[in-house]
Scaffold this active site. Structure first.
Site, short mmCIF file in Angstrom:
data_model
loop_
_atom_site.label_atom_id
_atom_site.label_comp_id
_atom_site.label_asym_id
_atom_site.label_seq_id
_atom_site.Cartn_x
_atom_site.Cartn_y
_atom_site.Cartn_z
N HIS A 43 4.59 -49.71 69.52
CA HIS A 43 3.50 -49.48 70.49
C HIS A 43 2.75 -48.22 70.05
CE1 HIS A 43 2.29 -49.79 75.00
NE2 HIS A 43 1.38 -49.10 74.35
N GLU A 70 2.17 -53.81 70.20
CA GLU A 70 1.64 -53.81 71.56
C GLU A 70 0.75 -52.58 71.76
OE1 GLU A 70 5.40 -53.99 73.72
OE2 GLU A 70 5.40 -51.80 73.86
N HIS A 190 10.40 -53.84 79.67
CA HIS A 190 10.29 -52.51 80.27
C HIS A 190 11.48 -52.23 81.17
CE1 HIS A 190 8.37 -48.72 80.94
NE2 HIS A 190 7.46 -49.07 80.08
N1 PXP Z 1 6.82 -53.67 76.90
C1 PXP Z 1 5.78 -52.83 76.94
C2 PXP Z 1 4.43 -53.39 77.12
C3 PXP Z 1 5.96 -51.44 76.77
O1 PXP Z 1 4.90 -50.62 76.83
C4 PXP Z 1 7.26 -50.95 76.56
C5 PXP Z 1 7.47 -49.47 76.35
O2 PXP Z 1 6.82 -49.06 75.18
C6 PXP Z 1 8.32 -51.86 76.53
C7 PXP Z 1 8.07 -53.22 76.71
C8 PXP Z 1 9.74 -51.42 76.33
O3 PXP Z 1 10.14 -50.68 77.43
P1 PXP Z 1 11.49 -49.82 77.35
O4 PXP Z 1 11.26 -48.74 76.33
O5 PXP Z 1 11.67 -49.29 78.75
O6 PXP Z 1 12.58 -50.77 76.94
#
Ligand code: PXP
Length: 240
Positions: A43, A70, A190
Site C-alpha cells: 500500500h 492498494e 483490515h
Molecule cells: N486492506 C486495506 C485496504 C488496507 O489499507 C490495509 C492496511 O494497509 C489492510 C487491508 C491490512 O490491514 P492490517 O494491516 O490491519 O492487516
C-alpha cells in the site's frame, strides 16, 4: 479456498527507520511466498513512509503468486500501477497522511470517477477490487462501476468481535451475499488476526482472499515469519 495475501508495508516501515536495506523488502516478499503466502500486498502512500514507489518495479518482478497494489488512485498512484501492472489493484479512499484506511468508498457518490479509473486499469489487464464497507448498497454500486471484486473493510468486525461475534459478522454476511448475487469476487481485510480470522472465514461465504499486515507481522516477531504464515493458513482452513 481463501488465499492469504501478506501485506508487507510494516516490513518497509522497519527498513525505512534506518535508511538502509535491512530488512530487505524484496527478499522478504520472496520468502513469504516460499513459506506459503498466496499473494503479496503493498500500500504505497503518498508520503512513502512504508513501501516506496521505487520498490514497486522489483516487487513486480519477483512476486509469482498474486501481486496486489492498494491505494488511493491519485494521478501518481495510477501512473505507478499502470507502468508496473500488478495482478490486482485495490482502490482505497484514504487521505494522504492517514494513519491507516478506516472506511470504504461511497461507490454511488464517486461512481463516475471510479468508472473512469477502473476502465484505465482494465485496459492494462489489471483486476480491480474496491475497498468498501459491509453495505450491500456499496457492493452493488461497485458492480455498477465495473469492479471485478470488492474488499470488505473488516475494521468494524474486528472491533466488535470480542464482545459479540454473531453481531459483528452479520453485516458481512449481507454484503457477501450481495457480492455473490451480482457476480463480484469477495476479498476482505483490515485488523484481521489469529483470534478473529477463523470465525470470519467460517461464517463469511464466498471469501476469495484476505490481506493481512499489521497483526501478521507483529505475530512474526514472536513466531517467526514461516510459522506465522502457517498459523494464518491454518486459520483459513475450512472447518471439517
Ligand atoms: N486492506 C486495506 C485496504 C488496507 O489499507 C490495509 C492496511 O494497509 C489492510 C487491508 C491490512 O490491514 P492490517 O494491516 O490491519 O492487516
Amino acid at each position: 479456498m481463501t488465499r492469504l495475501s501478506v501485506n508487507i508495508n510494516k516490513v518497509a516501515l522497519l527498513r525505512n527507520a534506518r535508511g538502509g536495506n535491512l530488512p530487505d523488502l524484496i527478499q522478504f516478499a520472496r520468502d513469504c511466498e516460499a513459506y506459503g503466502a498466496e499473494g503479496i500486498t503493498v500500500h504505497p502512500r503518498p508520503d512513502q513512509r512504508h513501501v516506496r514507489y521505487s520498490d514497486i518495479p522489483a516487487l513486480r518482478e519477483v512476486v509469482t503468486t498474486e501481486f496486489n497494489i492498494e491505494g488511493n488512485p491519485t494521478p501518481e498512484f495510477l501512473e505507478l500501477v499502470l507502468a508496473h501492472p500488478p495482478h490486482q489493484c485495490t482502490l482505497v479512499p484514504d487521505a494522504a497522511h492517514q494513519l491507516t484506511s478506516d472506511h470504504g468508498w461511497d461507490t454511488l457518490e464517486h461512481a463516475d470517477f471510479l468508472r473512469a479509473v477502473i476502465a484505465r486499469l482494465h485496459d492494462r489487464g489489471i483486476r480491480v477490487s474496491l475497498f468498501v464497507d459491509a453495505d450491500p448498497r456499496m457492493v452493488e454500486g461497485a458492480q455498477a462501476v465495473g469492479a471485478d471484486r470488492v474488499e470488505l473493510y473488516t475494521g468494524p468486525y474486528a472491533h466488535q468481535f470480542p464482545d459479540d461475534p454473531a453481531a459483528a459478522i452479520a453485516p458481512y454476511l449481507a454484503a457477501a451475499q450481495a457480492a455473490h448475487q451480482c457476480g463480484l469476487g469477495l476479498n476482505a481485510g483490515h485488523d484481521l488476526n489469529l483470534d478473529n480470522l477463523p470465525y470470519f472465514r467460517q461464517h463469511c461465504p464466498h471469501l476469495l482472499e484476505v490481506s493481512i499486515g499489521h497483526a501478521l507481522i507483529s505475530d512474526a516477531l514472536y513466531f517467526g515469519i514461516a510459522n506465522t504464515i502457517r498459523l494464518y493458513q491454518k486459520a483459513l482452513q475450512p472447518k471439517k
